[in-house]
Enzyme design. Structure first.
Site, PDB file in Angstrom:
ATOM      1  N   ARG A  34       5.889 -15.139   6.454  1.00  0.00           N
ATOM      2  CA  ARG A  34       5.940 -16.111   5.354  1.00  0.00           C
ATOM      3  C   ARG A  34       6.734 -17.362   5.729  1.00  0.00           C
ATOM      4  NH1 ARG A  34       8.090 -12.904   0.371  1.00  0.00           N
ATOM      5  NH2 ARG A  34       9.360 -12.005   2.046  1.00  0.00           N
ATOM      6  N   ASN A  52       3.933 -11.718  -0.008  1.00  0.00           N
ATOM      7  CA  ASN A  52       3.495 -10.424   0.513  1.00  0.00           C
ATOM      8  C   ASN A  52       2.893  -9.619  -0.627  1.00  0.00           C
ATOM      9  OD1 ASN A  52       4.404 -10.774   3.136  1.00  0.00           O
ATOM     10  ND2 ASN A  52       6.390  -9.808   2.760  1.00  0.00           N
TER      11      ASN A  52
END
Length: 847
Positions: A34, A52
């Site tokens: 990320r 996520n």
């Protein structure tokens, strides 16, 4: 703003902007993925968010089509070091663009993403622990998103701190700031900690006292342990996935004491060395071996020992690896190991913390109890090991890495199955009895159903969050399908995933059998896996098969029994990327023993077929195992059985009676063995290649009376062969009964006994056996390939972990113009069996 959200600031939107929902699957959690997305989006001045979820990573992005194309290309190229992208799918996303790009909290849902393996300490973290000015100086639990524990500490998905054994350790303000900063390499590093807030380490003596206090020169507990090791002590060390027992590898008395206390008579010990320079002082290290040693996996690598250590280097104690020309060596893979070895210019023994054949200790109290009488001190810590993960073991053969044991650092990274498995159901495969692993087969993105997923995803996006979008995105259509204005494209691949567990061990041992059942339950819970099919070995009494039958009944799943060597064949095909409909191959499957279709014990098999259909078209000449299990433990029995199966025993005594081994056999209770063989009583019929190696080893005086560990005789036989690689091999005979080919070793035995009588060295005899068998196997496979119009031969089974045999067979097959498939992702031994079981069960319902 939510504290888990991080804005890039207000960015100007470009002309012709559009919103896209981007699904990324693969190993993309817990690896700094990320932050990479956040960085790339900020650099491209794009807005949106990333999170996520149970399927991987979900990105919402607004920009021009060209900008998003470029973003996706960079994402593929700049994937984090521990990550792996299996597929990127894109679709249009309705709704207004947000003002910035943010990282949002994880979303739940059905699990289809992978768990990242534990990773060796990265260079940046290693530098910090050696820097006196750094706040993590000498801190043994230092890690970041590029390294550190993963599988060993995770309890459930998604991989967040609350779902790991780091949950009890609340981060201090400094660690929390790193954890929340997308520009920091510790952003969302779940095990992030420092001396102020993280786990601690301490040293305990056999009396419960702290030896550190008695050593005023020791810097800390790790340094005190290192100083004990230098004085000849044996120290139990709690590592990443379990305990090790360590001692000075150059201290013969310490190594001998460790062998005696651990009750490990002969099996080689692994070593850990500070750096490559220390390794190169004792072993030959080629580029491929060096790359393996320095990799994030940091496995034990089998290396050839130098004839003599480098000048000024202490010799490794002979008892480290008796009768071996090689050593198993690894580099430090945790900060604790780096600190322990920083002053060592010689290796440490670093062997599993257990009694022989038991599973490795993972709990402090268990280690204090079970390792009492073995260790002189215990280096403990208070971070719980959730999942035991043994060290991986690898060997370079034929110029490529080959796993002998796939565990820490490698498992459970999922494997993408080849083309043709798109309709595979959920399968749980339970492997074999030895070197057990289990395998979960889960549908990939192509299994998604078109149930308005794009519309739902768009509605979720309108609601202003990645989590809401994820709820709709979970029902996406297959890549390449267009639904109205919501176009879908795909980059990379998205396939059915096979998740192979870490090495679990031999289920004959009661503790390992219990842990096997616990691991099956854990993996089912961890991956939310409800199998429609359960695959087991056909052997009726394997513990894995017994559990599989019980689970199938309890869960209402279909049970598929897979023949042992068919599973080996399917394993190497799946490993090598052989498509489900690519056609048959010829398979050479060589191992110790596997339950055959005819009720006999197979182990030297020539197969033709693939996943759905196969047949046995050849094998080694069958012979009896007088005494059953005793023949496996006492190789002289295999030798006698081989000689009486291929030669006339009275003639053997007449021609070679003066040869030492024949005289030694004559003194054995041969009448009893003859009776067993004649009646077939406790003397099962076998075609085992492994037992043929045992017999040849016994003829040369290797392990004749008994073996101390599995494959000891064959390993020591190969050690001899590598010392005198001959130009010519022994002859073998070919026979067929119109249904199957048979490879008969009788001519080999006559030639071998002639060489013994002539006084030829054991090294040359061992080499001639290896070369002769390799040529005979290649010729057998080539004849079968020609007869069936096939150009590809697949090699599998534990015997092909013998480098001399593997490389000779491979070369001989290629000289005959044949393509060779072999293992590179999973072990050739029974550690890869579950993958083959899963592949067969998914396509054909077993065979």
């Amino acid at each position: 703003m939510n504290p888990d959200q991080h804005a890039t600031g207000r960015l100007a939107l470009h002309d012709a902007t559009q919103g896209e929902l981007i699904r990324v699957r693969g190993l993309v959690q817990g690896v700094g993925f990320r932050p990479t997305v956040w960085r790339l989006a900020r650099e491209a001045e794009l807005v949106g968010d990333v999170c996520n979820d149970a399927e991987g990573v979900l990105i919402r992005l607004w920009g021009s089509s060209a900008e998003i194309d470029a973003f996706c290309q960079r994402l593929m190229l700049e994937c984090p070091p521990l990550g792996r992208i299996d597929g990127i799918e894109r679709r249009l996303c309705a709704g207004a663009a947000p003002a910035a790009f943010t990282i949002v909290a994880s979303a739940g849902g059905p699990v289809t993403t992978g768990v990242v393996p534990d990773a060796a300490t990265c260079a940046a973290c290693a530098a910090e622990i050696h820097d006196p000015a750094d706040r993590r100086f000498r801190y043994p639990f230092t890690n970041c998103t590029h390294c550190g524990p993963r599988l060993s500490i995770v309890r459930s998905i998604p991989y967040d701190r609350a779902n790991t054994s780091m949950a009890p350790f609340a981060m201090c303000p400094a660690c929390a700031a790193e954890y929340r900063d997308p520009a920091d390499r510790r952003f969302h590093a779940q095990p992030n900690a420092c001396p102020e807030c993280g786990p601690r380490v301490w040293l305990v003596g056999p009396d419960g006292a702290d030896p550190t206090a008695a050593d005023p020169q020791a810097l800390d507990a790790v340094d005190a342990a290192s100083r004990l090791l230098a004085r000849g002590a044996i120290v139990a060390i709690k590592g990443i996935g379990g305990f090790h027992l360590a001692c000075d590898a150059t201290n013969a008395a310490a190594v001998a004491a460790l062998r005696a206390r651990k009750r490990r008579a002969a099996k080689p010990f692994a070593l850990m060395a500070r750096d490559l320079d220390v390794v190169r002082a004792i072993c030959r290290v080629g580029p491929a071996e060096a790359e393996l040693l320095r990799s994030a996996v940091a496995p034990i690598v089998l290396l050839d020992r130098l004839d003599a250590p480098a000048p000024g280097t202490a010799a490794i104690a002979e008892a480290v690896a008796p009768a071996q020309s090689g050593l198993g060596v690894m580099l430090p893979y945790s900060p604790l190991h780096h600190l322990l070895l920083q002053d060592w210019e010689r290796p440490l023994v670093m062997t599993s913390g257990n009694l022989s054949d038991e599973p490795q200790c993972i709990d402090n109290d268990d280690a204090l109890q079970r390792l009492a009488g073995i260790a002189d001190a215990w280096l403990l810590n208070d971070r719980a090991i959730v999942n035991r993960v043994d060290d991986s073991v690898a060997r370079v053969m034929g110029g490529q890495r080959r796993w002998l044991r796939r565990a820490r650092g490698a498992a459970p990274a999922p494997l993408a199955l080849p083309e043709g498995f798109a309709q595979a159901p959920r399968v749980l495969a339970l492997g074999g009895e030895l070197k057990n692993t289990v395998c979960l087969l889960s549908p990939g993105a192509s299994q998604g159903t078109a149930q308005g997923g794009d519309q739902e995803a768009a509605q979720g996006a309108d609601q202003g969050g990645c989590q809401e979008a994820a709820q709709g995105a979970g029902q996406e259509a297959s890549p390449g399908v267009s639904q109205g204005t919501n176009q879908v494209t795909s980059q990379g691949t998205s396939q059915v995933q096979a998740t192979l567990s870490q090495h679990l061990g031999d289920l004959e041992e009661a503790r390992t059998a219990r842990e096997f059942e616990q691991t099956v339950a854990l993996y089912r819970q961890l991956f939310e896996h409800e199998p429609a099919v359960i695959a087991v070995d056909q052997h009726p009494d394997y513990r894995s098969s017994v559990l599989g039958r019980r689970l199938a009944e309890d869960l209402g799943a279909r049970l598929v029994e897979v023949q042992h060597h068919a599973a080996h064949l399917a394993s190497v095909l799946a490993d090598a990327g052989w498509a489900a409909d690519a056609g048959p191959v010829v398979g050479l499957m060589l191992d110790g023993l596997g339950y055959g279709r005819d009720g006999t014990l197979w182990g030297g098999e020539l197969l033709v077929g693939a996943y759905r259909h196969w047949s046995r078209i050849g094998h080694l000449q069958p012979f009896r195992l007088p005494g059953g299990e005793r023949a496996i433990r006492e190789p002289w029995r295999c030798l006698y059985a081989q000689l009486v199966a291929g030669l006339d025993w009275p003639d053997v005594r007449r021609r070679w009676g003066d040869v030492e081994v024949i005289a030694a056999l004559t003194a054995k209770p041969l009448a009893q063995l003859d009776a067993l063989i004649a009646k077939g009583l406790n003397a099962p019929l076998t075609t085992s290649a492994g037992r043929l190696f045992d017999a040849v080893a016994a003829a040369l005086g290797i392990c004749r009376e008994g073996i101390a560990y599995e494959a000891q005789a064959a390993i020591e036989l190969e050690t001899l062969a590598r010392q005198a690689l001959d130009e010519a091999g022994y002859p073998f005979a070919f026979a067929d009964d119109e249904e199957t080919w048979q490879l008969d070793p009788a001519p080999m035995w006559a030639a071998l006994l002639d060489d013994l009588a002539a006084g030829l060295s054991a090294e040359r005899i061992a080499a001639r056996f290896h070369l002769g068998l390799a040529e005979a196997l290649a010729e057998l496979a080539a004849r079968a390939a020609q007869a069936h119009g096939i150009e590809t031969v697949a090699l599998s089974g534990g015997v092909f972990q013998n480098r001399t045999l593997f490389e000779a067979v491979t070369a001989a097959l290629r000289r005959r113009g044949l393509r060779v498939l072999s293992h590179t992702q999973v072990p050739a031994n029974d550690g890869g069996l579950a993958l083959g079981q899963a592949a067969i069960a998914a396509l054909a319902g077993g065979s």
